[in-house]
Design a protein around this motif. Sequence first.
Motif, PDB file in Angstrom:
ATOM      1  N   GLY A   1      11.152  16.549  27.829  1.00 25.04           N
ATOM      2  CA  GLY A   1      11.213  17.632  26.849  1.00 25.04           C
ATOM      3  C   GLY A   1      12.161  17.422  25.699  1.00 25.04           C
ATOM      4  O   GLY A   1      12.462  18.374  24.975  1.00 25.04           O
ATOM      5  N   ALA A   2      12.628  16.178  25.480  1.00 28.83           N
ATOM      6  CA  ALA A   2      13.581  15.937  24.388  1.00 28.83           C
ATOM      7  C   ALA A   2      13.022  16.367  23.041  1.00 28.83           C
ATOM      8  O   ALA A   2      13.772  16.781  22.152  1.00 28.83           O
ATOM      9  N   TRP A   3      11.706  16.259  22.870  1.00 36.81           N
ATOM     10  CA  TRP A   3      11.078  16.591  21.589  1.00 36.81           C
ATOM     11  C   TRP A   3      10.120  17.777  21.716  1.00 36.81           C
ATOM     12  O   TRP A   3       9.224  17.932  20.881  1.00 36.81           O
ATOM     13  N   ASN A   4      10.309  18.640  22.707  1.00 37.69           N
ATOM     14  CA  ASN A   4       9.377  19.755  22.898  1.00 37.69           C
ATOM     15  C   ASN A   4       9.201  20.600  21.649  1.00 37.69           C
ATOM     16  O   ASN A   4       8.096  21.048  21.326  1.00 37.69           O
ATOM     17  N   TYR A   5      10.273  20.830  20.929  1.00 38.23           N
ATOM     18  CA  TYR A   5      10.185  21.693  19.749  1.00 38.23           C
ATOM     19  C   TYR A   5       9.239  21.098  18.704  1.00 38.23           C
ATOM     20  O   TYR A   5       8.611  21.832  17.937  1.00 38.23           O
ATOM     21  N   ALA A   6       9.129  19.753  18.666  1.00 41.56           N
ATOM     22  CA  ALA A   6       8.284  19.113  17.669  1.00 41.56           C
ATOM     23  C   ALA A   6       6.889  18.787  18.176  1.00 41.56           C
ATOM     24  O   ALA A   6       5.983  18.545  17.384  1.00 41.56           O
ATOM     25  N   SER A   7       6.713  18.775  19.505  1.00 41.39           N
ATOM     26  CA  SER A   7       5.427  18.381  20.069  1.00 41.39           C
ATOM     27  C   SER A   7       4.615  19.541  20.628  1.00 41.39           C
ATOM     28  O   SER A   7       3.389  19.462  20.720  1.00 41.39           O
ATOM     29  N   ASP A   8       5.277  20.631  20.995  1.00 40.74           N
ATOM     30  CA  ASP A   8       4.562  21.764  21.576  1.00 40.74           C
ATOM     31  C   ASP A   8       3.652  22.412  20.530  1.00 40.74           C
ATOM     32  O   ASP A   8       4.094  22.751  19.427  1.00 40.74           O
ATOM     33  N   ARG A   9       2.397  22.595  20.871  1.00 40.16           N
ATOM     34  CA  ARG A   9       1.441  23.100  19.886  1.00 40.16           C
ATOM     35  C   ARG A   9       1.749  24.520  19.436  1.00 40.16           C
ATOM     36  O   ARG A   9       1.307  24.953  18.359  1.00 40.16           O
ATOM     37  N   ASP A  10       2.524  25.259  20.219  1.00 39.60           N
ATOM     38  CA  ASP A  10       2.858  26.626  19.836  1.00 39.60           C
ATOM     39  C   ASP A  10       4.050  26.699  18.882  1.00 39.60           C
ATOM     40  O   ASP A  10       4.268  27.723  18.244  1.00 39.60           O
ATOM     41  N   THR A  11       4.834  25.624  18.811  1.00 39.72           N
ATOM     42  CA  THR A  11       6.040  25.664  17.973  1.00 39.72           C
ATOM     43  C   THR A  11       6.032  24.645  16.845  1.00 39.72           C
ATOM     44  O   THR A  11       6.732  24.828  15.852  1.00 39.72           O
ATOM     45  N   LYS A  12       5.247  23.574  16.961  1.00 41.00           N
ATOM     46  CA  LYS A  12       5.370  22.458  16.026  1.00 41.00           C
ATOM     47  C   LYS A  12       5.088  22.840  14.578  1.00 41.00           C
ATOM     48  O   LYS A  12       5.642  22.245  13.656  1.00 41.00           O
ATOM     49  N   ILE A  13       4.252  23.853  14.374  1.00 39.18           N
ATOM     50  CA  ILE A  13       3.904  24.217  12.998  1.00 39.18           C
ATOM     51  C   ILE A  13       5.089  24.847  12.268  1.00 39.18           C
ATOM     52  O   ILE A  13       5.149  24.871  11.046  1.00 39.18           O
ATOM     53  N   GLU A  14       6.055  25.345  13.055  1.00 37.95           N
ATOM     54  CA  GLU A  14       7.266  25.925  12.464  1.00 37.95           C
ATOM     55  C   GLU A  14       8.429  24.937  12.460  1.00 37.95           C
ATOM     56  O   GLU A  14       9.382  25.108  11.704  1.00 37.95           O
ATOM     57  N   THR A  15       8.359  23.913  13.299  1.00 37.26           N
ATOM     58  CA  THR A  15       9.505  23.019  13.477  1.00 37.26           C
ATOM     59  C   THR A  15       9.302  21.637  12.863  1.00 37.26           C
ATOM     60  O   THR A  15      10.228  20.838  12.846  1.00 37.26           O
ATOM     61  N   THR A  16       8.084  21.362  12.387  1.00 32.77           N
ATOM     62  CA  THR A  16       7.831  20.098  11.707  1.00 32.77           C
ATOM     63  C   THR A  16       7.212  20.368  10.341  1.00 32.77           C
ATOM     64  O   THR A  16       6.612  21.420  10.110  1.00 32.77           O
ATOM     65  N   LEU A  17       7.360  19.388   9.465  1.00 37.57           N
ATOM     66  CA  LEU A  17       6.827  19.485   8.113  1.00 37.57           C
ATOM     67  C   LEU A  17       6.024  18.212   7.850  1.00 37.57           C
ATOM     68  O   LEU A  17       6.594  17.125   7.779  1.00 37.57           O
ATOM     69  N   GLU A  18       4.704  18.354   7.747  1.00 29.95           N
ATOM     70  CA  GLU A  18       3.847  17.189   7.541  1.00 29.95           C
ATOM     71  C   GLU A  18       3.825  16.831   6.058  1.00 29.95           C
ATOM     72  O   GLU A  18       3.364  17.608   5.224  1.00 29.95           O
ATOM     73  N   LEU A  19       4.308  15.644   5.762  1.00 31.62           N
ATOM     74  CA  LEU A  19       4.468  15.208   4.382  1.00 31.62           C
ATOM     75  C   LEU A  19       3.144  14.762   3.779  1.00 31.62           C
ATOM     76  O   LEU A  19       2.355  14.077   4.421  1.00 31.62           O
ATOM     77  N   GLU A  20       2.925  15.144   2.517  1.00 33.61           N
ATOM     78  CA  GLU A  20       1.777  14.679   1.745  1.00 33.61           C
ATOM     79  C   GLU A  20       2.260  14.281   0.366  1.00 33.61           C
ATOM     80  O   GLU A  20       2.934  15.066  -0.316  1.00 33.61           O
ATOM     81  N   HIS A  21       1.913  13.078  -0.040  1.00 33.49           N
ATOM     82  CA  HIS A  21       2.368  12.576  -1.335  1.00 33.49           C
ATOM     83  C   HIS A  21       1.895  13.485  -2.472  1.00 33.49           C
ATOM     84  O   HIS A  21       0.725  13.868  -2.549  1.00 33.49           O
ATOM     85  N   GLY A  22       2.827  13.854  -3.351  1.00 32.98           N
ATOM     86  CA  GLY A  22       2.501  14.677  -4.510  1.00 32.98           C
ATOM     87  C   GLY A  22       2.368  16.157  -4.222  1.00 32.98           C
ATOM     88  O   GLY A  22       2.066  16.934  -5.136  1.00 32.98           O
ATOM     89  N   LYS A  23       2.603  16.564  -2.951  1.00 25.95           N
ATOM     90  CA  LYS A  23       2.444  17.968  -2.577  1.00 25.95           C
ATOM     91  C   LYS A  23       3.809  18.613  -2.324  1.00 25.95           C
ATOM     92  O   LYS A  23       4.775  17.937  -1.947  1.00 25.95           O
ATOM     93  N   PRO A  24       3.917  19.934  -2.517  1.00 28.12           N
ATOM     94  CA  PRO A  24       5.185  20.611  -2.247  1.00 28.12           C
ATOM     95  C   PRO A  24       5.485  20.643  -0.752  1.00 28.12           C
ATOM     96  O   PRO A  24       4.579  20.559   0.081  1.00 28.12           O
ATOM     97  N   LEU A  25       6.769  20.758  -0.436  1.00 22.36           N
ATOM     98  CA  LEU A  25       7.207  20.787   0.960  1.00 22.36           C
ATOM     99  C   LEU A  25       7.034  22.197   1.514  1.00 22.36           C
ATOM    100  O   LEU A  25       7.922  23.051   1.417  1.00 22.36           O
ATOM    101  N   ILE A  26       5.865  22.448   2.085  1.00 19.04           N
ATOM    102  CA  ILE A  26       5.498  23.750   2.631  1.00 19.04           C
ATOM    103  C   ILE A  26       5.231  23.608   4.125  1.00 19.04           C
ATOM    104  O   ILE A  26       4.657  22.607   4.575  1.00 19.04           O
ATOM    105  N   PHE A  27       5.624  24.618   4.895  1.00 21.64           N
ATOM    106  CA  PHE A  27       5.374  24.588   6.334  1.00 21.64           C
ATOM    107  C   PHE A  27       5.221  26.014   6.843  1.00 21.64           C
ATOM    108  O   PHE A  27       5.311  26.980   6.092  1.00 21.64           O
ATOM    109  N   GLY A  28       5.007  26.131   8.147  1.00 25.49           N
ATOM    110  CA  GLY A  28       4.879  27.437   8.785  1.00 25.49           C
ATOM    111  C   GLY A  28       3.447  27.773   9.135  1.00 25.49           C
ATOM    112  O   GLY A  28       2.500  27.262   8.523  1.00 25.49           O
ATOM    113  N   LYS A  29       3.279  28.646  10.096  1.00 23.29           N
ATOM    114  CA  LYS A  29       1.951  29.041  10.571  1.00 23.29           C
ATOM    115  C   LYS A  29       1.095  29.576   9.433  1.00 23.29           C
ATOM    116  O   LYS A  29      -0.102  29.300   9.357  1.00 23.29           O
TER     117      LYS A  29
END
Length: 338
Positions: free
Chosen positions: A211-239
């Motif tokens: 569980g060292a990375w549960n916050y980043a891998s759990d499907r119920d939390t990852k959308i709030e705890t990770t930010l998927e990078l896209e070139h040329g796009k703003p840094l947006i995250f969250g459900k």
Amino acid sequence: MTNPLPVLTANDFASDQDVRWCPGCGDYSILAQMKKMLPQLGLPRERIVFISGIGCSSRFPYYLNTYGMHSIHGRAPTIATGIKCVRPDLRVFVITGDGDALSIGGNHLIHAIRRNIDLNIVLFNNRIYGLTKGQYSPTSEVGKVTKSTPMGVIDSPMNPLSVAIGCEATFVARSIDVHIKHLGEVLRRAAEHRGTSFVEVYQNCNVFNEGAWNYASDRDTKIETTLELEHGKPLIFGKNRDKGIRLNGTEPEVVPLGNGVTEDDLLFHDEKSNEPTLAYLLSRMRYPEFPEPIGVLRDIQRPTYDSLLNDQIAQARTAKGDGDLEELFHSGDTWVVA
């Protein structure tokens, strides 16, 4: 007329060895995505090489039907450098772990990266020494209780991506073992990069650091705890994609969108920038203060060490010929021992 290369599949890259990791280990997922990615390179298996050091991840070469070597602790980048320099036609991968690469192998890792040798380095980060049964590693968090730190870790943990960017890595990325599509795409982009590519994979050790990375891998939390990078796009995250990252002076901060804050106020990702400041800033964003960036942080081009070295050798041969080893041994200051 040459015969076209046979179309390879993931199964063609599977060796006849039994895969021996603990049931549930994240290494299985990384291996599966690597085998799916390799056919996309369009290379015959004999032109692909995997070099590893010591650790659970370093069993990788046994499980792939390519050339490879299970080498010595921390020295995989050194061996891989030699292979790439004398055989530039080969695609060379280095498979390593947080302990192997950042502890005894730290010196070899940083110099391979700074030289921009055409290698693909994949670092499995489980924040623990798994093969030797649960001692703390260079990435273990402060306070972590392990067999070698019964009162808690007092070292400051290393950040692999920050190390790579500090060494002017030309390709830097992060993914997570259970995010299989994302992981496969990151591995593909890294493999197609010319120069040193460095990929950190958050990998779960379910026996010694579950569980060292549960916050980043759990499907119920990852959308709030990770930010998927896209070139040329703003840094947006969250459900609801209603939060973003902007700069407050020189410091990043999380802000809700709305009430006068628009996408134009946010940081925009630029993986192609030759200036590494933004990539370094992203590498320092850590949960829980920030969502952790995943994807490609940096992807630029710079001449590779191996190509420059072979250019120098070709120039020397043109100017001086191939040389004579016997003549060299007997030139200059020599003496006879009576």
